[in-house]
Design an enzyme around this catalytic site. Sequence first.
Site, PDB file in Angstrom:
ATOM      1  N   TRP A  32      -0.958  14.287   2.442  1.00  0.00           N
ATOM      2  CA  TRP A  32       0.389  13.479   1.751  1.00  0.00           C
ATOM      3  C   TRP A  32       1.954  13.587   2.399  1.00  0.00           C
ATOM      4  O   TRP A  32       2.104  14.256   2.621  1.00  0.00           O
ATOM      5  CB  TRP A  32       0.571  13.733   0.478  1.00  0.00           C
ATOM      6  CG  TRP A  32       1.681  12.083  -0.480  1.00  0.00           C
ATOM      7  CD1 TRP A  32       0.995  11.623  -1.112  1.00  0.00           C
ATOM      8  CD2 TRP A  32       3.113  12.975  -0.551  1.00  0.00           C
ATOM      9  NE1 TRP A  32       1.931  10.600  -1.688  1.00  0.00           N
ATOM     10  CE2 TRP A  32       3.034  11.406  -0.848  1.00  0.00           C
ATOM     11  CE3 TRP A  32       3.630  13.516  -0.603  1.00  0.00           C
ATOM     12  CZ2 TRP A  32       4.441  10.568  -1.667  1.00  0.00           C
ATOM     13  CZ3 TRP A  32       4.742  13.433  -0.484  1.00  0.00           C
ATOM     14  CH2 TRP A  32       5.746  12.577  -1.323  1.00  0.00           C
ATOM     15  N   SER A  98      -3.412  20.223   3.112  1.00  0.00           N
ATOM     16  CA  SER A  98      -2.254  20.401   2.080  1.00  0.00           C
ATOM     17  C   SER A  98      -2.876  19.431   0.775  1.00  0.00           C
ATOM     18  O   SER A  98      -3.408  19.552  -0.294  1.00  0.00           O
ATOM     19  CB  SER A  98      -0.388  19.072   2.913  1.00  0.00           C
ATOM     20  OG  SER A  98       0.257  19.240   1.941  1.00  0.00           O
ATOM     21  N   MET A  99      -1.987  18.534   0.502  1.00  0.00           N
ATOM     22  CA  MET A  99      -3.137  17.656  -0.866  1.00  0.00           C
ATOM     23  C   MET A  99      -4.817  17.604  -0.422  1.00  0.00           C
ATOM     24  O   MET A  99      -5.321  17.843  -1.214  1.00  0.00           O
ATOM     25  CB  MET A  99      -2.271  15.919  -0.593  1.00  0.00           C
ATOM     26  CG  MET A  99      -3.469  15.113  -2.117  1.00  0.00           C
ATOM     27  SD  MET A  99      -2.045  13.898  -2.401  1.00  0.00           S
ATOM     28  CE  MET A  99      -3.352  13.269  -3.460  1.00  0.00           C
ATOM     29  N   ASP A 227       6.015  27.804   5.397  1.00  0.00           N
ATOM     30  CA  ASP A 227       6.515  26.776   4.956  1.00  0.00           C
ATOM     31  C   ASP A 227       7.436  26.144   3.622  1.00  0.00           C
ATOM     32  O   ASP A 227       7.643  26.744   2.727  1.00  0.00           O
ATOM     33  CB  ASP A 227       4.448  26.728   4.458  1.00  0.00           C
ATOM     34  CG  ASP A 227       4.247  25.466   3.864  1.00  0.00           C
ATOM     35  OD1 ASP A 227       5.132  24.139   3.461  1.00  0.00           O
ATOM     36  OD2 ASP A 227       3.336  24.545   4.533  1.00  0.00           O
ATOM     37  N   HIS A 256       5.004  23.143   7.157  1.00  0.00           N
ATOM     38  CA  HIS A 256       3.801  23.210   6.639  1.00  0.00           C
ATOM     39  C   HIS A 256       3.105  21.888   7.473  1.00  0.00           C
ATOM     40  O   HIS A 256       2.106  22.157   8.027  1.00  0.00           O
ATOM     41  CB  HIS A 256       4.834  21.890   5.367  1.00  0.00           C
ATOM     42  CG  HIS A 256       3.127  21.711   4.857  1.00  0.00           C
ATOM     43  ND1 HIS A 256       2.600  22.157   3.897  1.00  0.00           N
ATOM     44  CD2 HIS A 256       3.018  19.831   3.976  1.00  0.00           C
ATOM     45  CE1 HIS A 256       1.678  21.373   3.622  1.00  0.00           C
ATOM     46  NE2 HIS A 256       2.384  20.161   3.194  1.00  0.00           N
TER      47      HIS A 256
END
Length: 276
Positions: A32, A98-99, A227, A256
């Site tokens: 995202w 991530s998401m 991150d 990240h």
Amino acid sequence: MPYITNTKSSGEVAIFYEDHGAGKPVILIHGWPLSHRSWDGQVTALVAAGYRVIAYDRRGFGRSGTEWNRYDYDTLASDLHALITGLNLSDVVLVGFSMGGGEVVRYLTNYGTERISKVALIASIIPLVPQKEDNPDGVPQEELDKITDALETDRLAFLKDFHKNFYNYSMLKKDVSEARLDADFIVASGASENATQKAAEAWATTDFRPELKNVTVPTLIVHGDSDNIVPIKTSAEQAAKGIINNEYHIIEGAPHGLNATHAFELNSLLLNFLNK
């Protein structure tokens, strides 16, 4: 352009995907608020290594269709399932960034491992983002509320700054170019405003800890120890403890967005894992 339509969800949302190469299928699930293009540095390496690589856009993002209400993980996993069954894939490796780690885990919870041979969680939110009494290292709720407020009041201003933090970018530390930041802003700002807000709600509130037991296939976990978006202690460290069959790698100094800043290291880890 290739699309798969998820007829099991409301609105029959069309999911855009790119499909390159041949061999064992690897599905890349973006984070995202970007699109499948965030995986460009991995697609090239994986196709060159002899894999069939499929990268798609989450509903509401990139070139995929959008709807108003359904951005919960059950729905997002159903989009992934529609892609896998629509292309009649088997022996699949799911790679969630991530998401996208949420789609990986919820897919295994809802659909099992019949078509899946391995999974990878890259800078993933799994298992839980928010800080709670039993998750003291999570992101404080006031910080999550600030994101919600910013998306509602001035989404574009938020996105402009978000990707600097995504890569730990500053005047003294330019891990990516300004052109990369501009490209990410164009992609993120072009996503549905409503989808951006509702998808953020999904990753910020879903607790995947009870579902870690469903991740039974070999699993690669990769996270950067710098991150600033998804703290390593609330994510990768817990995932490595809760997923039985895993190999866990920390990339030193990585932010990240390590798929861009540390693409060589990530690609090496991915290929070593895939080739086993």
